[in-house]
Structure formats: structure tokens, C-alpha cells
Design a protein around this motif. Sequence first.
Motif, mmCIF file in Angstrom:
data_model
loop_
_atom_site.group_PDB
_atom_site.id
_atom_site.type_symbol
_atom_site.label_atom_id
_atom_site.label_comp_id
_atom_site.label_asym_id
_atom_site.label_seq_id
_atom_site.Cartn_x
_atom_site.Cartn_y
_atom_site.Cartn_z
ATOM 1 N N UNK A 166 -11.870 -1.249 -0.351
ATOM 2 C CA UNK A 166 -13.115 -0.601 1.025
ATOM 3 C C UNK A 166 -13.539 -1.474 2.226
ATOM 4 N N UNK A 167 -12.394 -1.374 3.298
ATOM 5 C CA UNK A 167 -12.609 -1.890 4.379
ATOM 6 C C UNK A 167 -13.833 -1.798 5.388
ATOM 7 N N UNK A 168 -14.952 -1.070 4.977
ATOM 8 C CA UNK A 168 -15.916 -0.360 5.712
ATOM 9 C C UNK A 168 -16.266 -1.330 5.941
ATOM 10 N N UNK A 194 -11.466 -6.637 8.834
ATOM 11 C CA UNK A 194 -10.089 -5.942 8.514
ATOM 12 C C UNK A 194 -9.643 -7.105 7.473
ATOM 13 N N UNK A 195 -8.491 -7.632 7.319
ATOM 14 C CA UNK A 195 -7.793 -8.687 6.799
ATOM 15 C C UNK A 195 -8.078 -9.917 6.820
ATOM 16 N N UNK A 196 -7.485 -10.281 7.969
ATOM 17 C CA UNK A 196 -7.470 -11.363 7.630
ATOM 18 C C UNK A 196 -8.573 -12.228 8.685
ATOM 19 N N UNK A 197 -8.565 -14.031 7.973
ATOM 20 C CA UNK A 197 -9.337 -14.328 8.566
ATOM 21 C C UNK A 197 -10.165 -14.263 9.813
ATOM 22 N N UNK A 198 -11.333 -14.653 10.438
ATOM 23 C CA UNK A 198 -11.951 -14.655 11.651
ATOM 24 C C UNK A 198 -13.511 -15.356 11.701
ATOM 25 N N UNK A 242 -16.537 -13.828 11.930
ATOM 26 C CA UNK A 242 -16.728 -12.234 10.745
ATOM 27 C C UNK A 242 -16.347 -12.727 9.463
ATOM 28 N N UNK A 243 -16.671 -11.413 8.693
ATOM 29 C CA UNK A 243 -16.974 -10.956 7.799
ATOM 30 C C UNK A 243 -15.328 -10.721 7.770
ATOM 31 N N UNK A 244 -14.238 -11.164 6.634
ATOM 32 C CA UNK A 244 -13.168 -10.841 6.525
ATOM 33 C C UNK A 244 -12.214 -10.508 5.232
ATOM 34 N N UNK A 245 -11.970 -9.584 3.887
ATOM 35 C CA UNK A 245 -11.351 -9.189 2.859
ATOM 36 C C UNK A 245 -10.406 -11.347 2.293
ATOM 37 N N UNK A 246 -9.699 -11.536 3.546
ATOM 38 C CA UNK A 246 -9.335 -12.581 3.309
ATOM 39 C C UNK A 246 -10.890 -13.821 2.822
ATOM 40 N N UNK A 247 -11.239 -14.072 3.985
ATOM 41 C CA UNK A 247 -12.492 -15.222 3.508
ATOM 42 C C UNK A 247 -12.986 -15.005 2.478
ATOM 43 N N UNK A 248 -13.422 -13.630 1.692
ATOM 44 C CA UNK A 248 -13.249 -13.812 0.449
ATOM 45 C C UNK A 248 -13.112 -14.164 -0.402
ATOM 46 N N UNK A 249 -11.658 -13.476 -1.076
ATOM 47 C CA UNK A 249 -10.578 -13.676 -1.510
ATOM 48 C C UNK A 249 -10.370 -15.478 -1.304
ATOM 49 N N UNK A 284 -6.721 -3.515 10.118
ATOM 50 C CA UNK A 284 -7.911 -3.797 10.943
ATOM 51 C C UNK A 284 -10.004 -3.537 10.138
ATOM 52 N N UNK A 285 -10.344 -3.856 10.977
ATOM 53 C CA UNK A 285 -12.300 -3.652 10.558
ATOM 54 C C UNK A 285 -11.921 -2.376 10.309
ATOM 55 N N UNK A 286 -12.692 -1.730 9.070
ATOM 56 C CA UNK A 286 -12.498 -0.419 8.448
ATOM 57 C C UNK A 286 -11.751 -0.031 8.237
ATOM 58 N N UNK A 287 -9.798 -0.305 8.085
ATOM 59 C CA UNK A 287 -9.400 0.471 7.123
ATOM 60 C C UNK A 287 -9.006 -0.349 5.371
ATOM 61 N N UNK A 288 -9.253 0.533 4.751
ATOM 62 C CA UNK A 288 -8.674 0.065 3.703
ATOM 63 C C UNK A 288 -7.337 0.170 3.138
ATOM 64 N N UNK A 289 -7.326 -0.513 1.336
ATOM 65 C CA UNK A 289 -6.093 -1.162 0.610
ATOM 66 C C UNK A 289 -6.175 -0.792 -0.487
ATOM 67 N N UNK A 290 -5.383 0.379 -0.976
ATOM 68 C CA UNK A 290 -4.988 0.770 -2.513
ATOM 69 C C UNK A 290 -4.264 -0.369 -3.008
ATOM 70 N N UNK A 291 -3.154 -0.723 -2.244
ATOM 71 C CA UNK A 291 -2.475 -2.125 -2.691
ATOM 72 C C UNK A 291 -2.049 -3.249 -1.410
ATOM 73 N N UNK A 292 -2.557 -4.153 -1.326
ATOM 74 C CA UNK A 292 -2.430 -4.907 -0.452
ATOM 75 C C UNK A 292 -1.786 -6.332 -1.996
ATOM 76 N N UNK A 293 -0.545 -6.226 -1.881
ATOM 77 C CA UNK A 293 -0.016 -8.086 -2.426
ATOM 78 C C UNK A 293 -0.059 -8.840 -1.605
#
Length: 255
Positions: free
Chosen positions: A10-12, A16-20, A23-30, A51-60
Motif C-alpha cells: 500500500x503506497x499511501x 514511491x518505490x525508488x530510494x530518495x 523521504x521514506x520509500x518502499x525500496x529503502x524499507x525492503x 510514484x508517491x501514493x501508488x500501490x502494487x499488487x505485484x512488483x518483482x
Amino acid sequence: MRYFIDIAYDGTAYHGWQRQPQSITVQEELEKALTTLLRSEIAVTGAGRTDAGVHAKQLWVHFDYANLLTPDEQQHLVFRLNRFLPQAIAVKTMTPAAAEAHARFDAIERSYSYFIHQQKNPFLVNQSYFFEAEVDLELMNKAAKLLLGRQDFKCFSRSNTDVKTYLCDIREAFWSREEDRLVFRITADRFLRNMVRAVVGTLLDVGLKKTSVNELKDIIAGGERSEAGASAPAHGLYLTAVRYPEEIFIPYGRQ
């Protein structure tokens, strides 16, 4: 050894995905979770960026790790990752891959869905776009057919991007009414930055009869982002699937 992992999020709360920086990103957390659990500095590469706020049901995503993990060890790592990661990020599966396999460059197809609800719903505030106006769904689907095939989609691309080509092969694009929501589904070999949200915003203009189907033809041919519609909000967008050639994945025992 190279591994692919399939994640959903959940991208709320994320920028976004990419480390910045800052800013807190999904890539950083993973990356933080993998580095901690594997006790080795781990960098991950995703199939694309959201982008910020976008969600993913599948991202490899793929990463390299010095040790060969057995199937049980892979399963246990998935279990531990899901205990370590924030609630908004989940790891679904993990699989070994060929040494040269690449999560981004080897992807052959990507699919997105965009969700719209037309009656106020507090449970969909960050998961779907609240758009009250009545739209002509038949007209929007007629316009969506103009997107099919390999074309230059510069008109839907974010300005000042560094891509080498604006060509994309769109294989599916259509609207449907599913229960109380409108859903747009689109599949292509690749997408430009901000492309799907720009497409949705433009098709909504068609549905509102602000833009005609013939005008959409001219917009695509003209390649000017300023002529297309405004981008739809990020929180209605979901990356739903990323597909690869089967041969890039390696069954355990053939490494």
C-alpha cells in the motif's frame, strides 16, 4: 546467487518505490529488512518505479546474496521479512534466478489497474479515486481502443524525462464497471513515467465529453503533454502484474 522476490504494498505512506534522500520509500524499507536479516549489505532492483501514493499488487525485485539458500531457507526468509517489514509491505514469494536475470530489463509485460468510486466511501479514501461526475463508459472504451498497438506516447509522458524512446506496445486497454466502481485496466510491454495516470485523466475527459475521440487521435499524434488531460490522482493506481520469460527462473538444484 541472484534471487527474485514478489512483493505487494500500500503506497499511501511512501514517497514511491525508488530510494530518495529524506523521504521514506518502499525500496529503502525492503533493503533495510534484507540487510538486517541476511547480515549483509543488500541492494534491490525493482521491475519499475511507482510514484508517491501508488500501490502494487505485484512488483518483482531482484537482489544478490553470496549464499545459496535452500527452498526451506527461502521460505523462512519470506516469513521473517513479513515479520520485520511494516504492515503496508508484504513479501509473497521468493525464487532463485539466472545470474544475469534483471527485474526491470527482462520484464516482458506489465499491467496496471485504476480504480474509481462514485459514491463517497470512507474506506476507499487512499485506495480509489472519488469521482462523482457521470461519464460515458462506452465512449471511453471507444477512445481506449486508439491506444492499442506500438505507438509513440510522448503526450502521456512526464516532461523532462530521460528515456531514449517514447514507443510502447499497449496490448490491452479497457474500462469496466465492477460492482460500485469503475476500473481501467491496461497492459503493455513498458510504460513511461506518469503515463497511466495521464491516460486515465485524458479518458475521463472523453467520458465527460470535454475531449472527443477524434481529438484524442490528434493528441497522440501531436506528442504534446499539455494537450492531454490532467493526471488522475496517484492513490487510485495499482501495479497489478509483471511478467517474465519462464527460463530466467531456476529450479532449486540447477544452480
